[in-house]
Design an enzyme around this catalytic site. Structure first.
Site, PDB file in Angstrom:
ATOM      1  CB  CYS A   8      -9.833   1.029  25.497  1.00 52.83           C
ATOM      2  SG  CYS A   8      -9.937  -0.367  26.641  1.00 52.83           S
ATOM      3  CG  HIS A  27     -14.198  -0.124  23.346  1.00 50.93           C
ATOM      4  ND1 HIS A  27     -13.113   0.054  22.515  1.00 50.93           N
ATOM      5  CD2 HIS A  27     -13.763  -0.894  24.384  1.00 50.93           C
ATOM      6  CE1 HIS A  27     -12.068  -0.592  23.015  1.00 50.93           C
ATOM      7  NE2 HIS A  27     -12.434  -1.169  24.146  1.00 50.93           N
TER       8      HIS A  27
END
Length: 486
Positions: free
Chosen positions: A336, A430
């Site tokens: 991310c 994630h």
């Protein structure tokens, strides 16, 4: 099953273990044939999760929903505050960003009654579907200066008529003063709502606290219904970033050492739980360049304020340690915000994160990220483009990073991440390291004899069951059931 009153766990302070106690009781009720669900009106955390309908809630309530054997939903955490700086947080209302506010703006300038009504709508929705509702408070319930602004603690307890239990962390010290003071400061109606005390994180022989149990009862008029021992051998995902403080911080010879850059705004540290529990792996967090440079593998984690953390990487010398590591051909991966930092440039033309319009990235991946309003929030499954790994993950991010060499293909048909080579890639996903095929692919870059053995879902289920047994062994569950009778 008989309809039960809601139960609520409140605390003498932050990080006393309310979330874990809540999860344990969620599993106890499920095992006993009930249909429980968690609820927390307002949560402050950088650890979040995506619901099935692409909304965002605090990770703790997602974990507690798992303990209940149900999917998480936005009503379980209608208000989420995600700190973006020392005094500012992004407000996520009913799963969607509702702007950034300073602490002063949020507490003094928002309509607290309107927020409370919104939260109670969510509670009512859950209460119509599940039994019992297992409610969690936030921080300390006796912050006198915040009582008139309360939308998460004793105001919730009184409104829902919950049987409320005070959780105290004896490991912090001062347990008598914290418990007595907390209860003594409460107004009579709120004091009456407290049905008992749970002492958490007790080290040593519990019988040595028999006298302490009696004294607390005498001081407060409330029974100590449980003394839960300190434990490290039960796997439960932690919500609070305070948990990172208890994790490894140094290189250990003889292991595959994975260094995670310790960012000021580090988010979703649960991304590394499976790596940390893999035999032969030492995963540690550090913001010291000389310590990060020792790692066999470096991971750049997610961040709630990526540009600010990127600037800090340069200022602290961490950027130099990371690029030197990469030039030496050692494995480097980004998740991310960490993926965004690995690119050539980060741009924020609309000031989504603040007043930094753009910054050069680490220049490792040939990608550019442009931040924009709104947020991509969703769960997904993936397959690496070369077919070498697959699994499940979730996205929670702002902005886009166009890619010409994607790491993986999502079940939506979209591409994700950038694959430079086997030792260097980035992704928005994630939870990617919760998948054994990904972990093993990464570890084989350093040591082919070290590999993941546990299944993530099995590990979580075993953790919930062991936590529930710990609760049954050390808490008077029969007393608690009596207080939940209508």
């Amino acid at each position: 099953m008989k309809k039960l009153r809601p139960i609520m766990f409140v605390g003498t302070g932050s990080d006393v273990g309310k979330s874990v106690i809540n999860a344990g009781f969620c599993r106890v009720f499920l095992q006993d044939g009930y249909a429980p669900a968690p609820f927390k009106a307002q949560n402050m955390s950088l650890n979040s999760f995506a619901t099935a309908d692409n909304l965002e809630i605090g990770r703790a309530q997602a974990v507690q929903a798992d303990a209940c054997g149900i999917d998480c939903r936005i009503e379980m955490n209608p208000i989420l505050l995600k700190p973006t700086g020392n005094q500012t947080s992004q407000v996520v209302l009913n799963g969607k960003p509702a702007g950034n506010k300073s602490a002063r703006e949020y507490f003094n300038e928002t309509d607290r009654d309107a927020l409370f009504r919104e939260a109670m709508k969510s509670y009512d929705t859950l209460a119509a579907l599940y039994n019992p509702i297992v409610i969690e408070g936030a921080g300390s319930i006796s912050e006198l200066n915040l009582w008139d602004k309360d939308i998460v603690n004793m105001r919730v307890a009184l409104h829902t008529q919950a049987a409320t239990y005070l959780v105290a962390d004896i490991d912090k010290g001062g347990v008598f003063a914290s418990v007595y003071g907390t209860i003594a400061l409460l107004p009579p109606a709120e004091r009456d709502a407290i049905k008992g005390i749970i002492i958490n994180k007790f080290r040593g022989d519990v019988s040595l606290f028999d006298d302490g149990r009696k004294k607390l009862h005498e001081l407060t008029g409330k029974p100590v219904v449980g003394i839960v021992p300190y434990f490290t051998d039960v796997f439960i995902e932690q919500e609070d970033s305070v948990a990172v403080e208890s994790k490894g911080r140094t290189y250990l010879p003889g292991n595959v050492n994975i260094g995670v850059a310790l960012l000021k705004h580090l988010s979703n540290f649960t991304d590394f739980d499976m790596l940390q529990r893999t035999p032969g792996v030492n995963l540690y967090y550090t913001d010291r360049p000389e310590e990060l440079a020792k790692a066999d593998i470096i991971v750049l984690p997610g961040s709630k304020n990526t540009l600010s953390d990127l600037r800090t990487l340069h200022e602290k010398g961490l950027a130099q340690a990371i690029t030197t590591h990469h030039r030496a051909g050692k494995p480097l991966y980004g998740i991310c915000g960490g993926y965004q930092m690995m690119g050539a440039e980060m741009r924020d033309p609309d000031g989504v994160e603040g007043d930094i319009a753009s910054l050069p990235g680490l220049g490792i991946l040939p990608v550019t990220t442009t931040l924009a309003g709104g947020k991509q929030t969703r769960r997904c499954s993936f397959v690496f483009t070369d077919g070498g790994a697959e699994g499940e993950g979730y996205e929670i991010h702002a902005g886009s990073t166009p890619t010409s060499r994607p790491l993986c293909r999502l079940n939506t048909g979209e591409d994700d991440g950038y694959y430079l080579n086997e030792a260097t890639w980035g992704t928005y996903l994630h939870g990617i390291f919760n998948n054994a095929s990904v972990i093993n692919r990464v570890l084989r870059q350093v040591n082919t004899d070290v590999h993941a053995e546990a299944d993530y879902r099995m590990l979580k289920e075993e953790g919930f069951d062991r936590l529930a047994q710990l609760i049954r062994d050390h808490v008077d569950v029969s007393y608690i059931y009596k207080t939940l009778e209508k």
